[in-house]
Structures are given as C-alpha cells and as structure tokens.
Scaffold this motif. Structure first.
Motif, PDB file in Angstrom:
ATOM      1  N   LEU A  95      17.476 -28.269   5.609  1.00 45.72           N
ATOM      2  CA  LEU A  95      16.462 -28.327   6.653  1.00 45.72           C
ATOM      3  C   LEU A  95      15.138 -27.762   6.167  1.00 45.72           C
ATOM      4  N   GLU A  96      15.199 -26.681   5.413  1.00 45.82           N
ATOM      5  CA  GLU A  96      13.971 -26.098   4.855  1.00 45.82           C
ATOM      6  C   GLU A  96      13.292 -27.082   3.911  1.00 45.82           C
ATOM      7  N   GLN A  97      14.085 -27.813   3.144  1.00 45.66           N
ATOM      8  CA  GLN A  97      13.532 -28.781   2.192  1.00 45.66           C
ATOM      9  C   GLN A  97      12.947 -29.997   2.906  1.00 45.66           C
ATOM     10  N   LEU A  98      13.605 -30.424   3.989  1.00 45.20           N
ATOM     11  CA  LEU A  98      13.166 -31.623   4.689  1.00 45.20           C
ATOM     12  C   LEU A  98      11.991 -31.386   5.635  1.00 45.20           C
ATOM     13  N   THR A 103       9.731 -36.210   9.651  1.00 43.52           N
ATOM     14  CA  THR A 103      10.849 -36.564   8.786  1.00 43.52           C
ATOM     15  C   THR A 103      12.001 -36.999   9.667  1.00 43.52           C
ATOM     16  N   GLN A 104      12.479 -38.218   9.482  1.00 42.71           N
ATOM     17  CA  GLN A 104      13.598 -38.732  10.273  1.00 42.71           C
ATOM     18  C   GLN A 104      14.876 -38.523   9.477  1.00 42.71           C
ATOM     19  N   VAL A 148      17.615 -37.572  15.081  1.00 46.32           N
ATOM     20  CA  VAL A 148      17.232 -36.237  14.623  1.00 46.32           C
ATOM     21  C   VAL A 148      15.956 -36.363  13.811  1.00 46.32           C
ATOM     22  N   VAL A 149      14.868 -35.842  14.381  1.00 51.15           N
ATOM     23  CA  VAL A 149      13.545 -35.983  13.783  1.00 51.15           C
ATOM     24  C   VAL A 149      12.878 -34.617  13.722  1.00 51.15           C
ATOM     25  N   THR A 204       9.248 -28.011  13.855  1.00 54.66           N
ATOM     26  CA  THR A 204      10.642 -28.105  14.297  1.00 54.66           C
ATOM     27  C   THR A 204      11.503 -26.956  13.801  1.00 54.66           C
ATOM     28  N   LEU A 205      11.407 -26.616  12.530  1.00 51.13           N
ATOM     29  CA  LEU A 205      12.292 -25.587  11.992  1.00 51.13           C
ATOM     30  C   LEU A 205      12.050 -24.244  12.678  1.00 51.13           C
TER      31      LEU A 205
END
Length: 357
Positions: free
Chosen positions: A115-118, A125-126, A131-132, A137-138
């Motif tokens: 999640l940190e990378q995306l 980021t989809q 889940v987007v 978001t994080l």
C-alpha cells in the motif's frame, strides 16, 4: 413516521432528493476544531462521559473518484447529523494514525509495504475494480484503524462507556494480505487484537450488521476461539461468503444470512434466533460493532429493507447484553451506507441509542 422525519440537514430540511450532497470543507473543518477542544475537556472531566465520537477531517480527502460509492459526502452527512444539538453531550476526539504494531497484529508486513508503494503522489491508483487510492487514502485508512484503537483505549480504560468511530474507508472486507471491497485495513480486527494485546481482554465479540458479509473479519478470526464473529447480511450477495455452514474452527463464527427484500422483522428474528443468544453466552469483555448501514431500504448497494429504527433496535439489543456481560463496553466502527442522507439518519439513530447507556 417516515424514516427521514427528524434528520436536520444544513438548512434544516428533511427532504430526500436523489443526489443531494454537502459541500466539502467548511462545516467539517469547524467540527474538527470543536472536536479537538472537546478532547481537552474529555480528558479533564471528573465524570466519565458515556459516549465518545472519534473522527478526523482527513477522512474527507480520501476520494476514489467520480462514481465511486465510498465518496466523501458520506462522512460529511454523518458529521452534519452529529452536529445537531441533541448530540452536544458527545465527547469528541480526532483519530490518530495507527501504529505499525497495531496494523501488523492483523496484516502482513508485505500488505502494508504494498500500500505504501502503490500510494500515488497525485491522481489515482486502481488496485482492483472497487479499491482505488488517491494521495490521501493511506493517511485516511491509517487514521480509520487508529481511531478504532483510540476508541478501544477509551472504552477499556473506562474513560468512555462506549464509542462510535466515524471514519472511512471501511474495513471489514480487508484481508490479511490484500485490500478488498473499498477496505484497506481491517479496522474491527485491529481493534479486537489490540483489546487483547494491550488491555488483556480474554474474549472479544464482533457483531456485524452491514448488508455485506465481513469476509475479512471471518477469515482473520476463523481459528481464534477467543474471538466471536456474528454477522447478519444479504445472501446471495457480495462477497459470496457468510453461509450458515461457515462456523469457524472453534464454532466461533455465527452467520445469519438474510434474503433480498427482507426487512426489520426478518432482521430481528435472525438476531433473536442466532446472534444474540450466542453473544450473551460468549460473555465478551468488549463488543465491537461493524456498523454498516447499507441494509437501508434506499441503499444502492443492497437489497434489504431496513429503516432507521431497525438500526436503533439492534443497537439497544446489543447494549442490553453488553451492560450485563462487560460493563456496557462497545466500540462501534462505521462500515457501509452509501446514500448520504439515509446514512446520516441511521447513524443518528445508532449513536442516539448508544448515548442512552
């Protein structure tokens, strides 16, 4: 009386137009300032406040984009409802960011790292069909988990009788290794594991009345005899789990499926026949609610026919058992509910009941 009868929107109207939403920003930022001031008062009070509301304005910045059901207007509507004078006695606090330790009690390190990378610095980021992530978001997801932990501290530490955590994104679909169904971290599971690790809870019960089955919660606690997971939900429906035959390794999973078109009568029968007796017999040290309001008759993502009073009723029934078994300790976590005005009405009924403890 109609289901919208006494909800007060910004202008005081109880009308229910199809696409009415609140404006982002002004109200919620003022509410956050008031919440921070209330937290100081909350810590200084000699008398224990009965109900704590935990939220954070950063939850509004998580925006999956046009057309996504989990839009910021959901939480704006909840905030507006809970600003009404009848909720003036709520203690209020801002949700902190969850610690890595709290997250890693439930989720694999690889899940957090992914999640940190995306997480994008801009745009979206989809991750899958529903889940987007955007740039906020994080932070919002970590505060949703942190709000659950904060509420557990308050309730287990006897600084509040019960708590409602008004956050998004929701959590009960999130799996140990993957986000799912709008969910990034499994807030209910994080709260349960934290209650056990930090407060010595011997038994934790999770009661889920979202229209969708909490597959992530069930999966995480399938083999843990000290956690009871009970769920009412529509079936067949997303995510396809939650049959009566799914009982866990220690008979610690209790599913009470409902059919499309079922309403309050069928809901109360499912509670009476399957959920409440098991909750009572389990005698938990704390009850965590996956408080989803998408079983409402107007919700676009479900086919059940609940109204506001059904959410008040289930709250009072669980409170009765909690009062007898665990000193009334309840931590309620917002899950689904995708028509803002109906979500606001339902949350108002739910929190109003919690305040009667």
């Amino acid at each position: 009386m109609s289901d919208e009868a006494d909800f007060l929107y910004v202008g005081g109207s109880s009308d229910r137009p199809a696409a009415r939403e609140l404006r982002h920003g002004s109200f919620t930022r003022r509410a956050a300032i008031a919440g921070a001031a209330s937290l100081v008062a909350f810590g200084a009070r000699a008398a224990t406040p009965k109900t704590l509301c935990v939220s954070h304005p950063a939850m509004l910045d998580h925006d999956p984009g046009p057309g996504h059901p989990d839009r910021p207007a959901r939480l704006q509507a909840v905030s507006s409802a809970l600003s009404d004078a009848r909720f003036a006695s709520l203690a209020r606090a801002e949700a902190p960011i969850a610690s890595r330790d709290a997250l890693l009690r439930v989720h694999a390190a690889a899940h957090l790292a992914r999640l940190e990378q995306l997480a994008p610095k801009e745009g979206h980021t989809q991750i899958d069909a529903d889940v987007v992530m955007n740039a906020a978001t994080l932070d919002a997801a970590m505060r949703a988990a942190g709000g659950a932990v904060f509420a557990v501290d308050a309730v287990m530490g006897n600084s509040a009788r019960n708590a409602f955590v008004a956050t998004r994104p929701p959590g009960h679909h999130a799996r140990e290794n993957a986000p799912m169904g709008f969910c990034f971290f499994n807030n209910a599971a994080i709260a349960a594991r934290y209650a056990i690790a930090a407060h010595g809870a011997g038994r934790v019960a999770i009661v889920d009345f979202d229209v969708h089955h909490g597959n992530g919660v069930q999966e995480i606690f399938w083999s843990e005899k000290n956690v009871l997971y009970c769920s009412t939900h529509q079936t067949p429906h997303y995510p396809g789990t939650g049959s009566v035959s799914e009982t866990g390794a220690h008979d610690n999973i209790v599913n009470a499926p409902l059919r499309k078109g079922d309403g309050g009568g069928e809901f109360r029968e499912a509670l009476k026949a399957r959920i409440l007796p098991r909750l009572d017999a389990f005698a938990p040290d704390v009850v965590i609610l996956c408080a989803g309001f998408d079983a409402h008759v107007h919700d676009p993502l479900g086919g059940l026919r609940f109204v506001r009073e059904d959410f008040r009723d289930v709250t009072l029934r669980v409170m009765e058992i909690a009062a007898r078994r665990c000193g009334g300790r309840i931590v309620s976590l917002l899950e689904g509910g995708y028509t803002p005005i109906d979500l606001a009405n339902s949350v108002a009924a739910h929190v109003g009941a919690l305040m009667e403890a």
